[in-house]
Scaffold this motif. Structure first.
Motif, PDB file in Angstrom:
ATOM      1  N   GLY A   1      27.382  68.017  40.323  1.00  0.00           N
ATOM      2  CA  GLY A   1      27.622  66.583  40.332  1.00  0.00           C
ATOM      3  C   GLY A   1      28.158  66.132  38.985  1.00  0.00           C
ATOM      4  N   ILE A   2      29.286  65.433  38.980  1.00  0.00           N
ATOM      5  CA  ILE A   2      29.859  64.890  37.743  1.00  0.00           C
ATOM      6  C   ILE A   2      29.704  63.379  37.787  1.00  0.00           C
ATOM      7  CG2 ILE A   2      31.898  64.696  36.286  1.00  0.00           C
ATOM      8  CD1 ILE A   2      32.935  67.272  37.403  1.00  0.00           C
ATOM      9  N   VAL A   3      29.010  62.831  36.792  1.00  0.00           N
ATOM     10  CA  VAL A   3      28.722  61.395  36.773  1.00  0.00           C
ATOM     11  C   VAL A   3      29.202  60.788  35.466  1.00  0.00           C
ATOM     12  CG1 VAL A   3      26.733  61.646  38.297  1.00  0.00           C
ATOM     13  CG2 VAL A   3      26.396  61.722  35.832  1.00  0.00           C
ATOM     14  N   GLY A   4      29.372  59.487  35.493  1.00  0.00           N
ATOM     15  CA  GLY A   4      29.817  58.755  34.317  1.00  0.00           C
ATOM     16  C   GLY A   4      30.537  57.497  34.755  1.00  0.00           C
ATOM     17  N   GLU A   5      30.708  56.566  33.819  1.00  0.00           N
ATOM     18  CA  GLU A   5      31.407  55.322  34.127  1.00  0.00           C
ATOM     19  C   GLU A   5      32.883  55.576  34.384  1.00  0.00           C
ATOM     20  OE1 GLU A   5      29.565  51.867  31.464  1.00  0.00           O
ATOM     21  OE2 GLU A   5      29.710  53.754  30.376  1.00  0.00           O
ATOM     22  N   SER A   6      33.559  54.587  34.944  1.00  0.00           N
ATOM     23  CA  SER A   6      35.004  54.683  35.131  1.00  0.00           C
ATOM     24  C   SER A   6      35.679  54.907  33.778  1.00  0.00           C
ATOM     25  CB  SER A   6      35.539  53.391  35.773  1.00  0.00           C
ATOM     26  OG  SER A   6      34.986  53.217  37.059  1.00  0.00           O
ATOM     27  N   GLY A   7      36.642  55.811  33.756  1.00  0.00           N
ATOM     28  CA  GLY A   7      37.348  56.104  32.514  1.00  0.00           C
ATOM     29  C   GLY A   7      36.712  57.196  31.684  1.00  0.00           C
ATOM     30  N   SER A   8      35.694  57.875  32.214  1.00  0.00           N
ATOM     31  CA  SER A   8      35.026  58.915  31.433  1.00  0.00           C
ATOM     32  C   SER A   8      35.711  60.272  31.550  1.00  0.00           C
ATOM     33  CB  SER A   8      33.557  59.047  31.862  1.00  0.00           C
ATOM     34  OG  SER A   8      33.463  59.386  33.231  1.00  0.00           O
ATOM     35  N   GLY A   9      36.671  60.416  32.470  1.00  0.00           N
ATOM     36  CA  GLY A   9      37.414  61.668  32.584  1.00  0.00           C
ATOM     37  C   GLY A   9      37.064  62.493  33.804  1.00  0.00           C
TER      38      GLY A   9
ATOM     39  N   ILE B   1      31.073  73.201  45.570  1.00  0.00           N
ATOM     40  CA  ILE B   1      31.450  71.792  45.675  1.00  0.00           C
ATOM     41  C   ILE B   1      31.294  71.109  44.320  1.00  0.00           C
ATOM     42  CG2 ILE B   1      30.847  69.547  46.681  1.00  0.00           C
ATOM     43  CD1 ILE B   1      30.055  70.909  49.226  1.00  0.00           C
ATOM     44  N   ILE B   2      32.310  70.354  43.945  1.00  0.00           N
ATOM     45  CA  ILE B   2      32.203  69.408  42.828  1.00  0.00           C
ATOM     46  C   ILE B   2      32.191  68.022  43.449  1.00  0.00           C
ATOM     47  CG2 ILE B   2      33.341  68.397  40.820  1.00  0.00           C
ATOM     48  CD1 ILE B   2      34.544  71.113  40.216  1.00  0.00           C
ATOM     49  N   ILE B   3      31.135  67.270  43.211  1.00  0.00           N
ATOM     50  CA  ILE B   3      31.061  65.917  43.749  1.00  0.00           C
ATOM     51  C   ILE B   3      31.081  64.923  42.594  1.00  0.00           C
ATOM     52  CG2 ILE B   3      28.514  65.981  43.907  1.00  0.00           C
ATOM     53  CD1 ILE B   3      28.912  64.238  46.500  1.00  0.00           C
ATOM     54  N   ILE B   4      32.079  64.047  42.609  1.00  0.00           N
ATOM     55  CA  ILE B   4      32.263  63.040  41.567  1.00  0.00           C
ATOM     56  C   ILE B   4      31.714  61.729  42.110  1.00  0.00           C
ATOM     57  CG2 ILE B   4      33.946  61.798  40.162  1.00  0.00           C
ATOM     58  CD1 ILE B   4      35.839  64.211  40.644  1.00  0.00           C
ATOM     59  N   THR B   5      30.811  61.111  41.377  1.00  0.00           N
ATOM     60  CA  THR B   5      30.177  59.909  41.913  1.00  0.00           C
ATOM     61  C   THR B   5      29.586  59.057  40.799  1.00  0.00           C
ATOM     62  OG1 THR B   5      28.484  59.116  43.463  1.00  0.00           O
ATOM     63  CG2 THR B   5      27.990  61.137  42.263  1.00  0.00           C
ATOM     64  N   HIS B   6      29.400  57.769  41.111  1.00  0.00           N
ATOM     65  CA  HIS B   6      28.633  56.871  40.245  1.00  0.00           C
ATOM     66  C   HIS B   6      27.194  56.757  40.735  1.00  0.00           C
ATOM     67  CE1 HIS B   6      32.201  55.252  38.139  1.00  0.00           C
ATOM     68  NE2 HIS B   6      32.799  55.331  39.315  1.00  0.00           N
ATOM     69  N   ASP B   7      26.925  57.301  41.904  1.00  0.00           N
ATOM     70  CA  ASP B   7      25.644  57.110  42.574  1.00  0.00           C
ATOM     71  C   ASP B   7      24.692  58.253  42.242  1.00  0.00           C
ATOM     72  OD1 ASP B   7      23.526  56.758  44.340  1.00  0.00           O
ATOM     73  OD2 ASP B   7      24.803  56.070  45.983  1.00  0.00           O
ATOM     74  N   LEU B   8      23.687  57.968  41.431  1.00  0.00           N
ATOM     75  CA  LEU B   8      22.740  59.016  41.053  1.00  0.00           C
ATOM     76  C   LEU B   8      21.866  59.435  42.225  1.00  0.00           C
ATOM     77  CD1 LEU B   8      21.690  57.754  37.511  1.00  0.00           C
ATOM     78  CD2 LEU B   8      23.188  59.657  38.066  1.00  0.00           C
ATOM     79  N   GLY B   9      21.755  58.579  43.253  1.00  0.00           N
ATOM     80  CA  GLY B   9      21.048  58.979  44.457  1.00  0.00           C
ATOM     81  C   GLY B   9      21.781  60.094  45.182  1.00  0.00           C
ATOM     82  N   VAL B  10      23.111  60.022  45.219  1.00  0.00           N
ATOM     83  CA  VAL B  10      23.926  61.088  45.804  1.00  0.00           C
ATOM     84  C   VAL B  10      23.743  62.378  45.023  1.00  0.00           C
ATOM     85  CG1 VAL B  10      26.294  61.853  46.236  1.00  0.00           C
ATOM     86  CG2 VAL B  10      25.622  59.510  46.798  1.00  0.00           C
ATOM     87  N   VAL B  11      23.740  62.264  43.706  1.00  0.00           N
ATOM     88  CA  VAL B  11      23.546  63.435  42.852  1.00  0.00           C
ATOM     89  C   VAL B  11      22.189  64.079  43.118  1.00  0.00           C
ATOM     90  CG1 VAL B  11      23.171  64.155  40.453  1.00  0.00           C
ATOM     91  CG2 VAL B  11      25.109  62.701  41.027  1.00  0.00           C
ATOM     92  N   ALA B  12      21.149  63.250  43.210  1.00  0.00           N
ATOM     93  CA  ALA B  12      19.803  63.782  43.433  1.00  0.00           C
ATOM     94  C   ALA B  12      19.710  64.544  44.745  1.00  0.00           C
ATOM     95  CB  ALA B  12      18.787  62.636  43.413  1.00  0.00           C
TER      96      ALA B  12
ATOM     97  N   ALA C   1      35.025  66.683  45.883  1.00  0.00           N
ATOM     98  CA  ALA C   1      34.826  65.427  46.612  1.00  0.00           C
ATOM     99  C   ALA C   1      34.748  64.287  45.598  1.00  0.00           C
ATOM    100  CB  ALA C   1      33.553  65.498  47.451  1.00  0.00           C
ATOM    101  N   ASP C   2      35.790  63.458  45.571  1.00  0.00           N
ATOM    102  CA  ASP C   2      35.874  62.355  44.606  1.00  0.00           C
ATOM    103  C   ASP C   2      35.355  61.079  45.267  1.00  0.00           C
ATOM    104  OD1 ASP C   2      36.421  60.614  42.590  1.00  0.00           O
ATOM    105  OD2 ASP C   2      38.565  60.998  42.486  1.00  0.00           O
ATOM    106  N   GLU C   3      34.145  60.686  44.902  1.00  0.00           N
ATOM    107  CA  GLU C   3      33.507  59.488  45.463  1.00  0.00           C
ATOM    108  C   GLU C   3      33.587  59.495  46.996  1.00  0.00           C
ATOM    109  OE1 GLU C   3      31.850  57.213  43.928  1.00  0.00           O
ATOM    110  OE2 GLU C   3      32.425  57.312  41.833  1.00  0.00           O
ATOM    111  N   PRO C   4      33.049  60.518  47.656  1.00  0.00           N
ATOM    112  CA  PRO C   4      33.235  60.632  49.109  1.00  0.00           C
ATOM    113  C   PRO C   4      32.497  59.592  49.928  1.00  0.00           C
ATOM    114  CG  PRO C   4      31.658  62.281  48.348  1.00  0.00           C
ATOM    115  CD  PRO C   4      32.221  61.612  47.123  1.00  0.00           C
ATOM    116  N   THR C   5      31.572  58.839  49.320  1.00  0.00           N
ATOM    117  CA  THR C   5      30.816  57.841  50.083  1.00  0.00           C
ATOM    118  C   THR C   5      31.112  56.414  49.644  1.00  0.00           C
ATOM    119  OG1 THR C   5      28.926  58.059  48.566  1.00  0.00           O
ATOM    120  CG2 THR C   5      28.935  59.464  50.517  1.00  0.00           C
TER     121      THR C   5
END
Length: 358
Positions: free
Chosen positions: A48-56, A218-229, A188-192
């Motif tokens: 899981g890759i997390v971070g604000e918009s613009g973090s890369g 799978i690499i899942i990119i998200t802002h949702d830490l619930g998805v990461v968990a 998967a870039d913000e799949p939900t």
């Protein structure tokens, strides 16, 4: 920073990214979108890759997909997939691997799919690019994949256009397109995004089921830490184009050692804890990647920089070093004792009941 071994590279890693840099020259200067990113990922595992918009996050994943070819992007480092450095491949060689070895589910399935072609045609085309088969066989394969991802009446819906699918069905169709060639790596870039919570849960369950079936990484990119968990085995936290914390999912969520990660967790409501607990937003805005702050890029927004001796946060970029709980958990921070600070100051604000237990 690796999931399995030292910085020299994990011998059993399917994907090994080393010192990846992606910069974009503009009329205003050089945008340093990704700086020195390093990680490994094994088959059958989820990062899981997390971070604000613009973090890369998305820029680094698009580099893995080879989607910066033909742009003015300046890239360096290594992206080893199955022993092949993707950055060394030309555009034609990368096209042969894209969709077959590595595939991507984009953030907005409505804009990612062409409105003038049927869903079935687009999925079948993705299959025919890598297989010398007739249109009839490719369409049958598309029907099988639509059925596998849970689209009802797939033999009929295969002839529908994207606008005739609901948001959740379009996302399922994108997953079918991504998996039709049995890729080793799925991004998967913000799949939900923009899906209601019930459909979100269905999409995540589908990804996990298909991962078990195909043994894909799978690499899942998200802002949702619930998805990461729910999804991730390991978590990579990015800020201002760099990795600032990385490690096993449970460790990152329960014992984070970087103030930026604390800020992300503080911004999430604790539905099982004290209903009076406050949400604590991260002050300020993400930095400009044209002119990032000196030293630690997070220091202008960090509430704990006064706990670091001297002026290190402003003057010296912290290295990505092992945390207090072992080499698998790494963090980029000058704080001398982050565990104690987190339990004494951060937890009481975001999870008072848990803080009392500790």
């Amino acid at each position: 920073m690796t999931t399995t071994s030292s910085a020299g590279g994990a011998s059993d890693a399917l994907l090994s990214v080393r010192e990846l840099q992606v910069h974009f020259p503009t009329s205003d200067g050089l945008v340093k979108a990704v700086n020195g990113l390093t990680f490994d990922l094994e088959s059958g595992k989820t990062l899981g890759i997390v971070g604000e918009s613009g973090s890369g996050k998305s820029v680094s994943s698009m580099a893995i997909m080879g989607l910066h070819h033909g742009t003015n992007a300046q890239m360096s480092g290594e992206i080893m997939l199955g022993g092949v450095d993707l950055l060394s491949l030309g555009r034609d060689d990368m096209r042969k691997r894209r969709g077959r070895d590595v595939a991507m589910i984009f953030q907005d399935p409505l804009s990612a799919m062409h409105p003038y072609y049927t869903v079935g045609n687009q999925i079948a085309e993705a299959y025919r690019v890598h297989h010398d088969v007739s249109r009839k066989i490719a369409k049958q394969r598309a029907i099988e994949m639509l059925d596998r991802v849970g689209i009802p009446n797939p033999d009929r819906r295969v002839n529908d256009y994207p606008h005739q699918f609901s948001g959740g069905m379009r996302q399922r169709a994108m997953i079918a397109m991504g998996l039709i060639n049995d890729p080793n790596l799925l991004i998967a870039d913000e799949p939900t995004t923009a899906l209601d919570v019930t459909v979100q849960a269905q999409i995540l369950d589908l990804l996990q089921d298909l991962q078990r079936e195909f043994n894909s990484a799978i690499i899942i990119i998200t802002h949702d830490l619930g998805v990461v968990a729910e999804m991730a085995d390991d978590v990579l936290v990015m800020y201002a184009g760099r990795a600032v914390e990385h490690g096993p999912c449970k460790e990152i969520l329960t014992h984070p050692e970087m103030p930026y990660t604390w800020g992300l967790l503080s911004s999430v409501p604790d539905l099982t804890g004290d209903t009076d607990a406050r949400l604590v937003p991260i002050p300020g805005n993400p930095p400009s990647l044209l002119n990032p702050p000196s030293g630690c890029a997070f220091h202008p927004r960090c509430a704990h920089r006064d706990k670091v001796p001297g002026d290190l946060c402003r003057t010296e970029l912290p290295l990505l070093v092992p945390g207090q709980r072992g080499a698998q958990h790494t963090k980029r921070c000058h704080l001398p004792n982050p565990d104690a600070i987190y339990e004494a100051e951060v937890l009481p604000e975001i999870a008072p009941d848990l803080a009392k237990e500790l």
